[in-house]
Design an enzyme around this catalytic site. Sequence first.
Site, PDB file in Angstrom:
ATOM      1  N   LYS A 183       0.860  -1.182   0.000  1.00 37.80           N
ATOM      2  CA  LYS A 183       0.000   0.000   0.000  1.00 37.80           C
ATOM      3  C   LYS A 183       0.897   1.232   0.000  1.00 37.80           C
ATOM      4  CE  LYS A 183      -2.010   2.624   3.001  1.00 37.80           C
ATOM      5  NZ  LYS A 183      -1.822   3.879   2.234  1.00 37.80           N
ATOM      6  N   GLY A 236       7.480   4.943   8.079  1.00 34.92           N
ATOM      7  CA  GLY A 236       6.618   6.100   8.309  1.00 34.92           C
ATOM      8  C   GLY A 236       6.863   6.639   9.701  1.00 34.92           C
ATOM      9  N   SER A 237       5.868   7.325  10.227  1.00 37.52           N
ATOM     10  CA  SER A 237       6.054   7.987  11.516  1.00 37.52           C
ATOM     11  C   SER A 237       5.980   6.979  12.669  1.00 37.52           C
ATOM     12  CB  SER A 237       4.982   9.061  11.697  1.00 37.52           C
ATOM     13  OG  SER A 237       3.710   8.454  11.717  1.00 37.52           O
ATOM     14  N   THR A 238       6.548   7.364  13.807  1.00 36.92           N
ATOM     15  CA  THR A 238       6.538   6.489  14.980  1.00 36.92           C
ATOM     16  C   THR A 238       5.098   6.245  15.451  1.00 36.92           C
ATOM     17  OG1 THR A 238       8.733   7.220  15.582  1.00 36.92           O
ATOM     18  CG2 THR A 238       7.414   6.272  17.349  1.00 36.92           C
ATOM     19  N   GLY A 241       3.604   3.710  13.233  1.00 37.53           N
ATOM     20  CA  GLY A 241       4.214   2.407  13.536  1.00 37.53           C
ATOM     21  C   GLY A 241       3.552   1.769  14.749  1.00 37.53           C
ATOM     22  N   GLU A 259      10.553   1.106  10.069  1.00 36.71           N
ATOM     23  CA  GLU A 259      11.524   2.202   9.989  1.00 36.71           C
ATOM     24  C   GLU A 259      10.753   3.483  10.280  1.00 36.71           C
ATOM     25  OE1 GLU A 259      13.979   5.062   8.533  1.00 36.71           O
ATOM     26  OE2 GLU A 259      14.054   3.855   6.702  1.00 36.71           O
ATOM     27  N   CYS A 293      13.611  10.619   6.474  1.00 38.79           N
ATOM     28  CA  CYS A 293      13.626  10.143   7.867  1.00 38.79           C
ATOM     29  C   CYS A 293      14.976  10.394   8.533  1.00 38.79           C
ATOM     30  CB  CYS A 293      13.218   8.683   7.951  1.00 38.79           C
ATOM     31  SG  CYS A 293      14.142   7.648   6.829  1.00 38.79           S
ATOM     32  N   GLU A 392      10.139  15.579  15.326  1.00 41.55           N
ATOM     33  CA  GLU A 392      10.533  15.402  13.932  1.00 41.55           C
ATOM     34  C   GLU A 392       9.740  16.415  13.098  1.00 41.55           C
ATOM     35  OE1 GLU A 392       9.428  11.716  11.824  1.00 41.55           O
ATOM     36  OE2 GLU A 392      11.452  11.758  11.009  1.00 41.55           O
TER      37      GLU A 392
HETATM   38  P1  ADP Z   1       3.115  10.678   7.610  1.00 42.05           P
HETATM   39  O1  ADP Z   1       2.679  10.872   9.028  1.00 42.05           O
HETATM   40  O2  ADP Z   1       4.567  10.866   7.415  1.00 42.05           O
HETATM   41  O3  ADP Z   1       2.245  11.283   6.576  1.00 42.05           O
HETATM   42  P2  ADP Z   1       2.394   8.021   8.046  1.00 42.05           P
HETATM   43  O4  ADP Z   1       3.433   7.396   8.872  1.00 42.05           O
HETATM   44  O5  ADP Z   1       1.102   8.379   8.693  1.00 42.05           O
HETATM   45  O6  ADP Z   1       3.013   9.187   7.288  1.00 42.05           O
HETATM   46  O7  ADP Z   1       2.034   7.142   6.793  1.00 42.05           O
HETATM   47  C1  ADP Z   1       2.896   6.293   6.117  1.00 42.05           C
HETATM   48  C2  ADP Z   1       2.064   5.212   5.489  1.00 42.05           C
HETATM   49  O8  ADP Z   1       1.315   4.557   6.510  1.00 42.05           O
HETATM   50  C3  ADP Z   1       1.052   5.667   4.460  1.00 42.05           C
HETATM   51  O9  ADP Z   1       0.994   4.708   3.421  1.00 42.05           O
HETATM   52  C4  ADP Z   1      -0.250   5.690   5.250  1.00 42.05           C
HETATM   53  O10 ADP Z   1      -1.409   5.531   4.459  1.00 42.05           O
HETATM   54  C5  ADP Z   1      -0.065   4.506   6.155  1.00 42.05           C
HETATM   55  N1  ADP Z   1      -0.862   4.540   7.392  1.00 42.05           N
HETATM   56  C6  ADP Z   1      -1.237   5.616   8.123  1.00 42.05           C
HETATM   57  N2  ADP Z   1      -1.950   5.236   9.208  1.00 42.05           N
HETATM   58  C7  ADP Z   1      -2.027   3.885   9.177  1.00 42.05           C
HETATM   59  C8  ADP Z   1      -2.610   2.886  10.029  1.00 42.05           C
HETATM   60  N3  ADP Z   1      -3.275   3.214  11.129  1.00 42.05           N
HETATM   61  N4  ADP Z   1      -2.478   1.581   9.671  1.00 42.05           N
HETATM   62  C9  ADP Z   1      -1.801   1.233   8.568  1.00 42.05           C
HETATM   63  N5  ADP Z   1      -1.225   2.123   7.725  1.00 42.05           N
HETATM   64  C10 ADP Z   1      -1.315   3.427   8.020  1.00 42.05           C
END
Ligand code: ADP
Length: 491
Positions: A183, A236-238, A241, A259, A293, A392
């Site tokens: 995704k 993505g973000s902590t 995660g 990561e 990151c 961050e």
């Molecule tokens: P940012 O905060 O940097 O925009 P995120 O870490 O939220 O990025 O998003 C990175 C990825 O994780 C994207 O593909 C986003 O759609 C997906 N994402 C965001 N929230 C969730 C969640 N609760 N479960 C699974 N995937 C998620």
Amino acid sequence: MLDFDPASQPAPNGHFINGKLDTGISQSLPVHRPSDGKAFTEIPVADSETVDHAVGSALGAYRRTDWARQAPRNRALVLCRWADLVDDHCIELAQLEALGSTRPIAQAAGWDVPYLAKTIRFFAELADKHGGEVAATADSQLGFTLTEPYGVVAAIAPWNFPLVMAGWKLAPALAAGNAVVLKPSELTPLSVVRLAQLAVEAGVPPGIFNVIQGDGKQSGEALCRHPGVSKITFTGSTATGAAIMAASAASGIKPMTLELGGKSPQIVFHDADPDLAARCVARGILGNAGQVCVAGSRLIVHRRLRDEVVERTAALMSQVSPGPTWHEATGFSPIISRKQYDRVDRIVKSTIGQGAEPLIGNREMEGFDGGAFYAPTILTGVTGEMDAARKEVFGPVLTVQDFEDEEEGLMLADHPEYGLAAGLYTKDLSRALRAVRHLEVGTIWVNRYGRSEDLIIPTGGYKRSGIGKDLGRQAFEANLQTKSALIEIGT
Ligand code: ADP
């Protein structure tokens, strides 16, 4: 000439499941171009039925085809063919990347796409270079281990380097024999669809690499929760995660590679080359406008070199070339969205409110209709408790702190939560090695900042910056599970 017209750039759009593009849209999300803010297309949002279809297709292909069971050399050859196709379609993929993300076309064509091809090749080459071991047992027994793929790996990618990050996730998972459902971020959904089409063209069996589109809350969570998914890999973000860990824990036990966020220091000791340090520090915060990151966002500099390094860094940070990502001359990226721009600005303003001084930046760059370009910003007089030193930012914002001795420098460099990367500048080898041992981060660069193309060097975080590694042998091995067998031979 790499310039192109974004209005006439065709882009495959939709889910890519079982080797077919599914363009049907029930629920949709608009996609904006960061360079000018225009909504240029809509993507479908995968609901639980679509996720089920994608995971079911992946599982079916994993069981039905010989992807996992064939001689691994053959899998490597298919993946290398895919890498060749990526190189052959470099300009097309780079245009798709530049169309809807923050990656300028010259960088996407000159680095992102060739690096993606190298990543695929690197992991392909590991496909037949691993195995288990035979255990030390009595002669009357034979004990050994087998390494086997998990089955279906869910890969969730961020928006900052859509193709490169997807490659970090896909390549080791596929090389190890898994099927993947990827995704991409809903902000940058398109380039990986073309990548998936090229995989099928190269001979990856339909269903082995699928793409679903959608948001995080609905589509991403449904994917992580799906019982058919055996492993998750995410960048993505902590906070996200943690949400993914919770969602997957609620539905079963799944190993993960995460990561996550960072707040990486750049430590300049008194014996550093100030010119080299300034160049690395500027590059380390300007790349992708700080939306990286491992952005080196905290300059921690010895008092003796402070003014010189800050001045040189400021001069370099003031010479950027912003512009639409579809112009070849553009070197400095837009911020991904107005929402992200506002967050960057909010953190800068609150840090100034806490007593920091803006040396440069702290404003929007003029003349970009609709696009959100944040001027490279340096904040001085910063302490570790202030917002811009703690959070961050994911923007071109550098904080400056100074120190008197090595111990104080290393103490300032330690972040209470993050431990992704650090840069060190010194001519003293012993000092560098002491710092390498001391710092609680996953990656350290000395007298340079940023990864090389030595993909054998793994990367990943300590503390809340993540679990496991991308790149390197570790990333490949994390896509395999180990089976033990003990056989009674008899006497
Ligand atoms: P940012 O905060 O940097 O925009 P995120 O870490 O939220 O990025 O998003 C990175 C990825 O994780 C994207 O593909 C986003 O759609 C997906 N994402 C965001 N929230 C969730 C969640 N609760 N479960 C699974 N995937 C998620």
